[in-house]
Design an enzyme around this catalytic site. Structure first.
Site, short mmCIF file in Angstrom:
data_model
loop_
_atom_site.label_atom_id
_atom_site.label_comp_id
_atom_site.label_asym_id
_atom_site.label_seq_id
_atom_site.Cartn_x
_atom_site.Cartn_y
_atom_site.Cartn_z
N HIS A 47 -6.07 1.68 -10.55
CA HIS A 47 -5.20 1.56 -9.32
C HIS A 47 -4.09 2.58 -9.12
O HIS A 47 -3.50 2.89 -10.06
CB HIS A 47 -4.44 0.18 -9.37
CG HIS A 47 -3.55 -0.01 -8.26
ND1 HIS A 47 -4.05 0.03 -7.14
CD2 HIS A 47 -2.28 -0.58 -8.53
CE1 HIS A 47 -2.85 -0.45 -6.19
NE2 HIS A 47 -1.76 -0.49 -7.19
N CYS B 150 -2.61 -5.88 -5.57
CA CYS B 150 -3.33 -4.68 -5.72
C CYS B 150 -4.52 -4.90 -6.79
O CYS B 150 -5.22 -3.73 -7.06
CB CYS B 150 -2.23 -3.88 -6.53
SG CYS B 150 -0.82 -3.13 -5.46
N ASN C 149 0.16 4.43 -2.60
CA ASN C 149 -0.62 3.23 -3.09
C ASN C 149 -1.14 2.38 -1.92
O ASN C 149 -0.34 1.75 -1.18
CB ASN C 149 0.46 2.34 -3.77
CG ASN C 149 -0.10 1.13 -4.37
OD1 ASN C 149 -0.96 0.68 -4.03
ND2 ASN C 149 1.06 0.48 -5.11
#
Ligand code: COA
Length: 331
Positions: A256, A116, A286
């Site tokens: 994020h 990520c 996500n």
């Protein structure tokens, strides 16, 4: 070679058409729209269908969107970096395929695996090539097909992740705009909490690894949640302090999109106003390496020259960090 700053000069994005809503997931696992929204902030996510199109499909669409908007000839691109945890295949790189498909015949290309944080780490790499004077046009793509590694019978992970891709172009800037500073870190002990166990050199694919579901993403949500908040907050604080910034100097935080509660905790920690934190997790979930460029894609219309942006990410590895970038153009 001259030292210049490296600025983002164009943004593109792509999300697949298929929408997987919380109501759809209620039919798949023991969960509820109320639980998902209150614990994660996610209402729906996009899913690449068929999955076999591969991450390159979305990356190419995102780049084509960027090339069209910027009216850029792909033969001018020097380097293409694809940040991804879900490459088309372990070998060869997704970036090589993307480069050829978009017609970037003068470029070299490679993948970058920072989970990520892949896009955040890629910003550092792309900017270093530019500010050294070595290259003039570096394309950085964040793209992930998380649906290819999610077990849709595991309610702890299947509610969170989605598919998507975003791309930015880095170019030299004469006015000092672009990437200013960064704090990037890893902690390899974190791989116990967020991993795909099989398919690599330690545990090659076998009938057993398939039957034990070891090719799916496994996450221990609670420790990841705690480390994400404390490490992103710490990295942001370091970047703010050493650049003599106050929270009011920051126009936007590009963080994020892992969990709305993580974003709220960072906002509280920094005492941000609600319009400083860019958020789109409710629509995409996500998307791993794609969350940061997809925020830029969605909110590009708000971004103005000279604005101060703080980027932050946290992910598998563990990997995390924060970057400070000044925006270089009015869209
Ligand atoms: N629906 C309903 N209940 C669920 C559920 C779901 N989809 N997923 C988990 N639960 C249950 C658990 O089984 C647990 O039940 P129990 O108390 O009876 O054991 C309870 O909800 C709480 O579980 P927990 O894991 O503590 O939930 P949480 O509030 O931490 O939320 C995450 C789970 C995954 C959403 C959260 O931990 C998270 O976002 N973690 C970080 C993810 C992240 O940042 N990743 C970054 C790198 S990609």
């Amino acid at each position: 070679m001259t030292t210049k700053t490296a600025a983002i000069t164009a943004v593109g994005g792509y999300v697949p058409e298929h929408v997987l809503t919380n109501a759809d997931i209620e039919q798949m696992v023991d969960t509820s729209d109320e639980w998902i929204v209150s614990r994660t902030g996610i209402r729906e996510r996009r899913i690449l269908k068929p999955t076999s199109l591969g991450t390159s499909f979305m990356a190419i669409k995102a780049v084509q969107n960027l090339l069209d908007k910027k009216n850029l000839d792909p033969t001018q691109i020097d380097l293409i970096i694809v940040a991804t945890a879900t490459p088309d295949m372990p070998v060869s790189s997704t970036a090589s395929y993307v480069a050829t498909e978009i017609g970037a015949t003068n470029a070299f290309a490679y993948d970058l695996q920072g989970a990520c944080s892949g896009f955040l780490f890629g910003m550092s790499t792309a900017a270093a090539y530019i500010s050294s004077g070595r290259y003039k046009k570096v394309l950085l793509i964040g793209a992930d097909t998380m649906s290819s590694i999610i077990d849709y019978s595991d309610r702890a992970t299947c509610v969170i992740f989605g598919d998507g891709a975003g791309a930015v172009l880095f170019e030299p800037n004469d006015e000092g705009l672009g990437l200013q500073d960064e704090v990037l870190r890893v902690d390899g002990k974190g791989r116990a909490y967020l991993k795909i166990e099989a398919g690599g050199s330690m545990l090659p694919p076998s009938k057993e690894t398939v039957s034990k579901k070891q090719h799916f993403l496994h996450q221990e949500g609670r420790p990841v949640f705690k480390f994400a908040i404390s490490n992103m907050s710490d990295a942001i604080t370091q970047v703010i302090t050493r650049n003599d910034l106050s929270k009011d100097d920051i126009d936007f935080v590009v963080a994020h999109q892992a969990n709305k509660r993580i974003l709220d905790a960072i906002s509280n920690h920094l005492d941000l106003k609600s319009d400083q934190m860019l958020i789109n997790i409710e629509r995409y979930g996500n998307t791993t390496a794609a969350t940061l460029p997809l925020l830029l894609w969605d909110y590009e219309h708000l971004l103005k020259k000279n604005q101060k942006l703080l980027f932050t990410a946290f992910g598998g590895g563990f990997t995390w960090g924060a970057s400070y970038l000044t925006w270089a153009y009015n869209s």
